[in-house]
Enzyme design. Sequence first.
Site, PDB file in Angstrom:
ATOM      1  CE  LYS A   1      -4.233  -2.081   1.367  1.00  0.00           C
ATOM      2  NZ  LYS A   1      -3.792  -3.485   1.511  1.00  0.00           N
TER       3      LYS A   1
HETATM    4  C1  LIG Z   1      -4.385  -4.574   0.921  1.00  0.00           C
HETATM    5  C2  LIG Z   1      -3.600  -5.816   0.824  1.00  0.00           C
HETATM    6  C3  LIG Z   1      -3.950  -6.853  -0.065  1.00  0.00           C
HETATM    7  C4  LIG Z   1      -5.186  -6.803  -0.942  1.00  0.00           C
HETATM    8  O1  LIG Z   1      -5.129  -5.822  -1.941  1.00  0.00           O
HETATM    9  P1  LIG Z   1      -6.451  -5.312  -2.662  1.00  0.00           P
HETATM   10  O2  LIG Z   1      -6.043  -4.164  -3.487  1.00  0.00           O
HETATM   11  O3  LIG Z   1      -7.387  -4.910  -1.543  1.00  0.00           O
HETATM   12  O4  LIG Z   1      -6.999  -6.456  -3.445  1.00  0.00           O
HETATM   13  C5  LIG Z   1      -3.123  -7.969  -0.126  1.00  0.00           C
HETATM   14  N1  LIG Z   1      -2.044  -8.076   0.664  1.00  0.00           N
HETATM   15  C6  LIG Z   1      -1.683  -7.116   1.533  1.00  0.00           C
HETATM   16  C7  LIG Z   1      -0.482  -7.319   2.384  1.00  0.00           C
HETATM   17  C8  LIG Z   1      -2.435  -5.946   1.646  1.00  0.00           C
HETATM   18  O5  LIG Z   1      -2.074  -4.995   2.520  1.00  0.00           O
END
Ligand SMILES: *Cc1c(COP(=O)(O)O)cnc(C)c1O
Length: 460
Positions: free
Chosen positions: A108
């Site tokens: 993120k």
């Molecule tokens: C947010 C997240 C996901 C999922 O991603 P999306 O965009 O919500 O599908 C997968 N792995 C981690 C570690 C995350 O923080």
Amino acid sequence: MTYISTRGGTEPMGFQEAVITGLAPDGGLLIPSNIPDVRDKLDYWKTLSYQEVTFEVMRLFVDLPDADLKTLIDRSYAPFSHPEIAPAIPVGDLQIVELFHGPTLAFKDIALQFLSNFYDYILQRTDRKLNILGSTSGDTGSAAIHGIRGKDRMNIFIMHPHGRVAPLQEKQMTSVLDANVFNLAIEGTFDDCQRIMKSIFNDLPFKTKYALGSVNSVNWARVLAQVVYYFSAGLYVLDQSKARAVRFSVPTGNFGDILAGYYAKRMGLPISQLILATNENDILARFFNTGVYSVGDVVSTISPSMDIQVASNFERYLFYRVGEDGARLRTMMDDFARTGSLSLPVKKGQRVDPLFTAGVGRTADTLATIRRYHERYGYLLDPHSAVGVYVGEQNRAAGEPMICLATAHPAKFKQAILDATGQDLAHHVLLDRLKDARSRCEVLPAEVKAVRDFVAKHAL
Ligand SMILES: *Cc1c(COP(=O)(O)O)cnc(C)c1O
């Protein structure tokens, strides 16, 4: 490029306005009014650095001067600890793309570093201030806090359910002591936090008076920043392997990450399959296998960032599936809000979408995959990435490299690594250091008024 709403009821707007608006006023999501074709640029793009590819991709979608965009990109990826930002590592016969070299060790950061710097830029140019309000059960809040800390035109208020976030993730948030960061521990559940946030955002006079903004996953800037690593990794692997197409396996929760892959494909990157991997919360896997999207109960797993039932970015994909018909989509989404279910017609013997293959990695599969990759290759996967690797392995095809996105550093999930390998292997200096770090956090009751009053008192 202009942006329109998936539900057809919003006047087209530019990129800057789209990012600041977040959710479209008609309740839909903002999407670009067309998808650029970049096929004749790929030979050039494969020679570029991560930041340069980011620039080339983003300039097709934004309304910023080139020099400003370049500065924003350089500033956003400077805090990453790996020179390649998102390196592709060959492990066995897979390529693992590590998206976790940012300040909070989760993918993120890639989008939230950019979004924070973008907000900062707009606020300076327009001489305004912004108060970000959000709620989190883990990674998003932390990445947003690390993006916005120390920026003098923004305050950030992040709610988390008191005592219900993994201790390490809580410490990652509450140990940020900058004066513009407010961690609010709400005496309730994550749903309480969400309810309080929605209620405050729905109070338009309050929202305007305190210039409230959000960083949630439907913001177009987040999707755009994620399109980039599909190009950088895809072009690198295509070049190395001399293959004609690649597959990507993506551990999926809110459908933001894999949606970025869908846009990369539509722009012309030769992706033959997008492998959608879920944990036990499998609403999206069920959809791509049956055409029926229906909500179940959320269960807690060892990959908590994927413990999601209603995927907030899915509407963007559906828009294209209903022939870009906003009115039809509005009816579908209204029905879905009422009944908790929607479906697309699927012809007998055909797939819901030939581009997507979906599968489920359950807890036992996830732990076994972590153990096996550690034993066989000396490579540690975090539980989210392991779900993607598990489902990716089952969907390999000769001559088409499989690229698995690794979304978090394993050190964030110590218990799962211990359970999988029997050893305390999950360490990272940034996290080990947190053990003795000072922290600051405000505990508030799960009441709208308490949070409202707090924001009003501390807003810029
Ligand atoms: C947010 C997240 C996901 C999922 O991603 P999306 O965009 O919500 O599908 C997968 N792995 C981690 C570690 C995350 O923080």
